[in-house]
Design an enzyme around this catalytic site. Structure first.
Site, PDB file in Angstrom:
ATOM      1  N   ALA A  10     -41.227 -19.043 -13.818  1.00 19.12           N
ATOM      2  CA  ALA A  10     -42.480 -18.403 -13.406  1.00 19.12           C
ATOM      3  C   ALA A  10     -43.594 -19.400 -13.131  1.00 19.12           C
ATOM      4  O   ALA A  10     -44.699 -19.008 -12.759  1.00 19.12           O
ATOM      5  CB  ALA A  10     -42.931 -17.408 -14.470  1.00 19.12           C
ATOM      6  N   ARG A  15     -47.092 -28.936  -8.073  1.00 22.30           N
ATOM      7  CA  ARG A  15     -46.794 -30.294  -7.632  1.00 22.30           C
ATOM      8  C   ARG A  15     -45.906 -30.326  -6.378  1.00 22.30           C
ATOM      9  O   ARG A  15     -45.754 -31.358  -5.743  1.00 22.30           O
ATOM     10  CB  ARG A  15     -46.135 -31.089  -8.778  1.00 22.30           C
ATOM     11  CG  ARG A  15     -47.110 -31.448  -9.894  1.00 22.30           C
ATOM     12  CD  ARG A  15     -46.410 -31.890 -11.173  1.00 22.30           C
ATOM     13  NE  ARG A  15     -45.958 -30.759 -11.984  1.00 22.30           N
ATOM     14  CZ  ARG A  15     -45.340 -30.873 -13.163  1.00 22.30           C
ATOM     15  NH1 ARG A  15     -45.084 -32.078 -13.654  1.00 22.30           N
ATOM     16  NH2 ARG A  15     -44.964 -29.806 -13.834  1.00 22.30           N
ATOM     17  N   THR A  79     -44.729 -22.387 -20.915  1.00 24.10           N
ATOM     18  CA  THR A  79     -43.315 -22.077 -21.134  1.00 24.10           C
ATOM     19  C   THR A  79     -43.094 -21.200 -22.367  1.00 24.10           C
ATOM     20  O   THR A  79     -42.168 -20.391 -22.400  1.00 24.10           O
ATOM     21  CB  THR A  79     -42.501 -23.385 -21.276  1.00 24.10           C
ATOM     22  OG1 THR A  79     -43.201 -24.271 -22.169  1.00 24.10           O
ATOM     23  CG2 THR A  79     -42.327 -24.081 -19.940  1.00 24.10           C
ATOM     24  N   ASN A 227     -40.115 -31.463  -9.866  1.00 19.44           N
ATOM     25  CA  ASN A 227     -41.491 -30.988  -9.774  1.00 19.44           C
ATOM     26  C   ASN A 227     -42.113 -31.257  -8.416  1.00 19.44           C
ATOM     27  O   ASN A 227     -43.145 -30.706  -8.088  1.00 19.44           O
ATOM     28  CB  ASN A 227     -42.351 -31.637 -10.856  1.00 19.44           C
ATOM     29  CG  ASN A 227     -41.836 -31.299 -12.252  1.00 19.44           C
ATOM     30  OD1 ASN A 227     -41.613 -30.140 -12.568  1.00 19.44           O
ATOM     31  ND2 ASN A 227     -41.624 -32.316 -13.055  1.00 19.44           N
ATOM     32  N   LYS A 351     -18.677 -20.326  23.652  1.00 18.19           N
ATOM     33  CA  LYS A 351     -19.473 -19.339  22.916  1.00 18.19           C
ATOM     34  C   LYS A 351     -18.729 -18.018  22.848  1.00 18.19           C
ATOM     35  O   LYS A 351     -18.318 -17.496  23.872  1.00 18.19           O
ATOM     36  CB  LYS A 351     -20.824 -19.132  23.602  1.00 18.19           C
ATOM     37  CG  LYS A 351     -21.768 -18.284  22.781  1.00 18.19           C
ATOM     38  CD  LYS A 351     -22.610 -17.359  23.616  1.00 18.19           C
ATOM     39  CE  LYS A 351     -21.900 -16.042  23.883  1.00 18.19           C
ATOM     40  NZ  LYS A 351     -22.728 -15.089  24.628  1.00 18.19           N
ATOM     41  N   TYR A 387     -23.666 -14.087  32.444  1.00 25.25           N
ATOM     42  CA  TYR A 387     -24.961 -13.418  32.290  1.00 25.25           C
ATOM     43  C   TYR A 387     -25.531 -13.090  33.659  1.00 25.25           C
ATOM     44  O   TYR A 387     -25.655 -13.965  34.513  1.00 25.25           O
ATOM     45  CB  TYR A 387     -25.894 -14.363  31.518  1.00 25.25           C
ATOM     46  CG  TYR A 387     -27.211 -13.767  31.115  1.00 25.25           C
ATOM     47  CD1 TYR A 387     -27.272 -12.527  30.492  1.00 25.25           C
ATOM     48  CD2 TYR A 387     -28.403 -14.453  31.345  1.00 25.25           C
ATOM     49  CE1 TYR A 387     -28.490 -11.989  30.109  1.00 25.25           C
ATOM     50  CE2 TYR A 387     -29.620 -13.922  30.968  1.00 25.25           C
ATOM     51  CZ  TYR A 387     -29.664 -12.686  30.352  1.00 25.25           C
ATOM     52  OH  TYR A 387     -30.876 -12.148  29.972  1.00 25.25           O
TER      53      TYR A 387
HETATM   54  C1  UD1 Z   1     -41.364 -28.972 -19.366  1.00 24.43           C
HETATM   55  C2  UD1 Z   1     -41.470 -29.216 -20.873  1.00 24.43           C
HETATM   56  C3  UD1 Z   1     -41.217 -30.697 -21.112  1.00 24.43           C
HETATM   57  C4  UD1 Z   1     -39.874 -31.095 -20.548  1.00 24.43           C
HETATM   58  C5  UD1 Z   1     -39.737 -30.719 -19.089  1.00 24.43           C
HETATM   59  C6  UD1 Z   1     -38.313 -30.884 -18.648  1.00 24.43           C
HETATM   60  C7  UD1 Z   1     -43.086 -27.653 -21.855  1.00 24.43           C
HETATM   61  C8  UD1 Z   1     -44.467 -27.467 -22.321  1.00 24.43           C
HETATM   62  N1  UD1 Z   1     -42.779 -28.869 -21.336  1.00 24.43           N
HETATM   63  O1  UD1 Z   1     -42.409 -29.711 -18.732  1.00 24.43           O
HETATM   64  O2  UD1 Z   1     -41.239 -30.973 -22.515  1.00 24.43           O
HETATM   65  O3  UD1 Z   1     -39.682 -32.500 -20.714  1.00 24.43           O
HETATM   66  O4  UD1 Z   1     -40.095 -29.324 -18.893  1.00 24.43           O
HETATM   67  O5  UD1 Z   1     -38.153 -30.713 -17.275  1.00 24.43           O
HETATM   68  O6  UD1 Z   1     -42.279 -26.768 -21.988  1.00 24.43           O
HETATM   69  N2  UD1 Z   1     -42.623 -21.964 -16.416  1.00 24.43           N
HETATM   70  C9  UD1 Z   1     -42.823 -20.609 -16.559  1.00 24.43           C
HETATM   71  N3  UD1 Z   1     -44.068 -20.160 -16.908  1.00 24.43           N
HETATM   72  C10 UD1 Z   1     -45.090 -21.000 -17.148  1.00 24.43           C
HETATM   73  C11 UD1 Z   1     -44.888 -22.385 -17.007  1.00 24.43           C
HETATM   74  C12 UD1 Z   1     -43.624 -22.845 -16.659  1.00 24.43           C
HETATM   75  O7  UD1 Z   1     -41.908 -19.828 -16.360  1.00 24.43           O
HETATM   76  O8  UD1 Z   1     -46.186 -20.513 -17.446  1.00 24.43           O
HETATM   77  C13 UD1 Z   1     -41.289 -22.455 -15.994  1.00 24.43           C
HETATM   78  C14 UD1 Z   1     -41.343 -23.222 -14.703  1.00 24.43           C
HETATM   79  O9  UD1 Z   1     -41.091 -22.360 -13.596  1.00 24.43           O
HETATM   80  C15 UD1 Z   1     -40.241 -24.256 -14.867  1.00 24.43           C
HETATM   81  C16 UD1 Z   1     -40.152 -24.446 -16.368  1.00 24.43           C
HETATM   82  O10 UD1 Z   1     -40.798 -23.352 -16.962  1.00 24.43           O
HETATM   83  O11 UD1 Z   1     -39.004 -23.777 -14.390  1.00 24.43           O
HETATM   84  C17 UD1 Z   1     -40.831 -25.736 -16.805  1.00 24.43           C
HETATM   85  O12 UD1 Z   1     -42.179 -25.719 -16.392  1.00 24.43           O
HETATM   86  P1  UD1 Z   1     -42.922 -26.988 -15.834  1.00 24.43           P
HETATM   87  O13 UD1 Z   1     -44.328 -26.626 -15.577  1.00 24.43           O
HETATM   88  O14 UD1 Z   1     -42.156 -27.599 -14.747  1.00 24.43           O
HETATM   89  O15 UD1 Z   1     -42.879 -27.911 -17.128  1.00 24.43           O
HETATM   90  P2  UD1 Z   1     -42.831 -29.496 -17.198  1.00 24.43           P
HETATM   91  O16 UD1 Z   1     -44.199 -30.019 -17.055  1.00 24.43           O
HETATM   92  O17 UD1 Z   1     -41.807 -30.019 -16.310  1.00 24.43           O
HETATM   93 CA    CA Z   2     -40.548 -29.254 -14.687  1.00 24.00          CA
END
Ligand code: UD1
Ligand code: CA
Length: 467
Positions: A10, A15, A79, A227, A351, A387
């Site tokens: 979500a 990035r 997360t 990312n 074709k 055609y």
């Molecule tokens: C996260 C971890 C980090 C880890 C890294 C690995 C956390 C706080 N950090 O960082 O420790 O090393 O992944 O790749 O967990 N997502 C949601 N809802 C949100 C935010 C994120 O569903 O509100 C999902 C994103 O879509 C993604 C995943 O969670 O698939 C990770 O989110 P992202 O923002 O990419 O976290 P990182 O900064 O990469």
């Molecule tokens: Ca990530």
């Protein structure tokens, strides 16, 4: 043990600098998320829940989502908050919850199942997968005590300069046992970032005297998070290599494995040799002992055994029979069927046509909406005029026909078995079997014409000089 998989997807993916939800960005022809789901499915979980944000519908529509539930996280509040949105879908479930990030596409199911085995065997309440990276920037760092036990995870934003140097990082893969479920909804808000960090569950679990362990056994290449677009293409490159080496392990030869792109669902028969800069896409099947020369692209097609495809040829949604020879510079467009031992040579475009066994179109032709029988010889420059400006019409050329060079077939038209078409003919009417059809102006030769002309111009020149 029963497993439920929760995939966090979500996040906004800021990035990526793209309006498309991050997890829908593609590696080859499939969204990242589809790879994560594929690995999850191999574990035969009792349920899979994808947590998606405001793009939920778009995500649901873009992936193959059979037997998957979608939980909505209206706002991306981290997360930890994302995982809590999956809780209603886990009511009554008492096994292990495997949490995956939707942006870690290269994880192998084998690694995940090894991790789950260790989690169960060691009777942990929470396990997580860590890995080492050359540049730990943006990952959560794994903090261990002096005896090597996991203490906590510190995110980039909260890390001290010393912690920032730690190269062991969190992969975002967790196994959570039922004893630790209740912690999920108690994760506190991280004030610095305004988010609920799932990573905080580690410290919380340790404080509650639960058993938590980090397993450091997989390679960076498998666990790298995506990312940015650059990281997406790095993941694609890694997958490209992984697939090429898998096929080389099954008796397929790549002269330059770095420049050959074999999509994940492609099948290739033993003994086939593939030169450089080749793309084999979609659900293409290549037979045994084929040779594919440089610059070829094949999309969703089936290629029989022993086929040779020469340089710079495109084959799209078509079927090629065994031992056919195609190219160089051939273009086989969708819904075509090339017979076995047929030859489609340079600058020939086909074709939506059937080309019979052993039929040859060796040079410079357009064959569209045509049915061409067996053993037909198609001379250079033959064209089906399919055609009329409004509609497409079909041409039928039966077995053993011989077509002279530079002939046109104004469709609809049919050429009977064994007929001959004289070179340069424009065929507008059906031709009966075994006949010869010629449609061109009869040639006339005017004898001595050039000599007479030369005499005339010499005379003129002389008269001019006199004046
Ligand atoms: C996260 C971890 C980090 C880890 C890294 C690995 C956390 C706080 N950090 O960082 O420790 O090393 O992944 O790749 O967990 N997502 C949601 N809802 C949100 C935010 C994120 O569903 O509100 C999902 C994103 O879509 C993604 C995943 O969670 O698939 C990770 O989110 P992202 O923002 O990419 O976290 P990182 O900064 O990469
Ligand atoms: Ca990530």
């Amino acid at each position: 043990v029963r497993i439920a998989v929760v995939i966090l997807a979500a996040g906004e993916g800021k990035r990526m600098k793209s309006p498309m939800p991050k997890v829908l960005h593609k590696i080859f022809n499939k969204p990242m998320l589809q790879y994560v789901i594929a690995s999850a499915l191999k574990l035969k979980p009792s349920r899979i829940i994808v947590v998606a944000g405001k793009h939920l519908k778009q995500i649901k529509d873009s992936i193959n989502a059979e037997n998957i539930s979608f939980a909505l996280q209206q706002k991306p509040k981290g997360t930890g908050d994302a995982l809590s949105k999956a809780l209603p879908f886990l009511k009554g479930f008492s096994g292990v919850v495997l949490v995956l990030n939707g942006d870690v596409p290269l994880m192998r199911a084998e690694s995940l199942s090894g991790f789950l085995k260790a989690h169960t065997k060691d009777k942990n309440d929470i396990s997580l997968m860590s890995f080492s990276v050359s540049n730990p920037f943006s990952y959560g760092r794994i903090i261990r005590d002096t005896s090597g036990c996991l203490k906590s995870i510190v995110e980039e934003k909260d890390a001290s300069p010393v912690e920032k140097k730690i190269s062991e990082v969190n992969s975002g893969v967790y196994a959570i046992g039922s004893q630790a479920f209740k912690l999920i909804s108690k994760i506190p808000l991280n004030k610095l970032k305004g988010e609920y960090y799932l990573t905080d569950i580690v410290g919380m679990a340790i404080n509650s005297r639960l058993k938590v362990k980090a397993y450091h056994s997989v390679e960076e290449d498998e666990m790298a998070g995506v990312n940015t677009i650059a990281e997406l293409m790095r993941a694609q490159r890694l997958l490209q290599k992984r697939i090429a080496y898998e096929w080389m392990g099954k008796s397929v030869t790549f002269y330059d494995p770095d420049s050959v792109f074999i999509y994940p669902d492609v099948m290739i028969g033993k003994g086939s040799i593939i030169y450089s800069n080749v793309y084999i896409e979609g659900r293409t099947k290549i037979g045994k002992d084929c040779i594919i020369y440089p610059g070829v692209r094949i999309i969703n097609s089936t290629i029989g055994n022993g086929v040779t495809i020469k340089d710079s040829t495109i084959i799209d949604r078509s079927v090629v029979g065994r031992e056919a020879v195609l190219g160089p510079f051939a273009h086989i467009r969708p819904e075509s069927k090339i017979g076995s031992k047929a030859k489609i040579g340079n600058f020939v475009e086909v074709k939506k046509s059937v080309i019979g066994d052993r039929t040859k179109a060796s040079h410079l032709s357009y064959l569209g909406d045509a049915f061409i029988g067996k053993n037909v010889n198609i001379g250079a420059g033959a064209i089906t005029c399919n055609y009329d400006g409004r509609e497409k019409h079909s041409t039928r050329i039966n077995d053993n026909v011989f077509i002279g060079s530079d002939s046109q077939f104004v469709a609809p038209v049919e050429i009977g078995k064994g007929a001959y078409i004289g070179a340069g003919s424009t065929i507008t009417k059906n031709v009966p079997p075994m006949s010869l059809s010629v449609s061109r102006v009869r040639q006339i030769n005017i004898e001595n014409w050039a000599a007479k002309r030369n005499l005339r111009s010499e005379k003129k020149a002389r008269n001019k000089n006199k004046k």
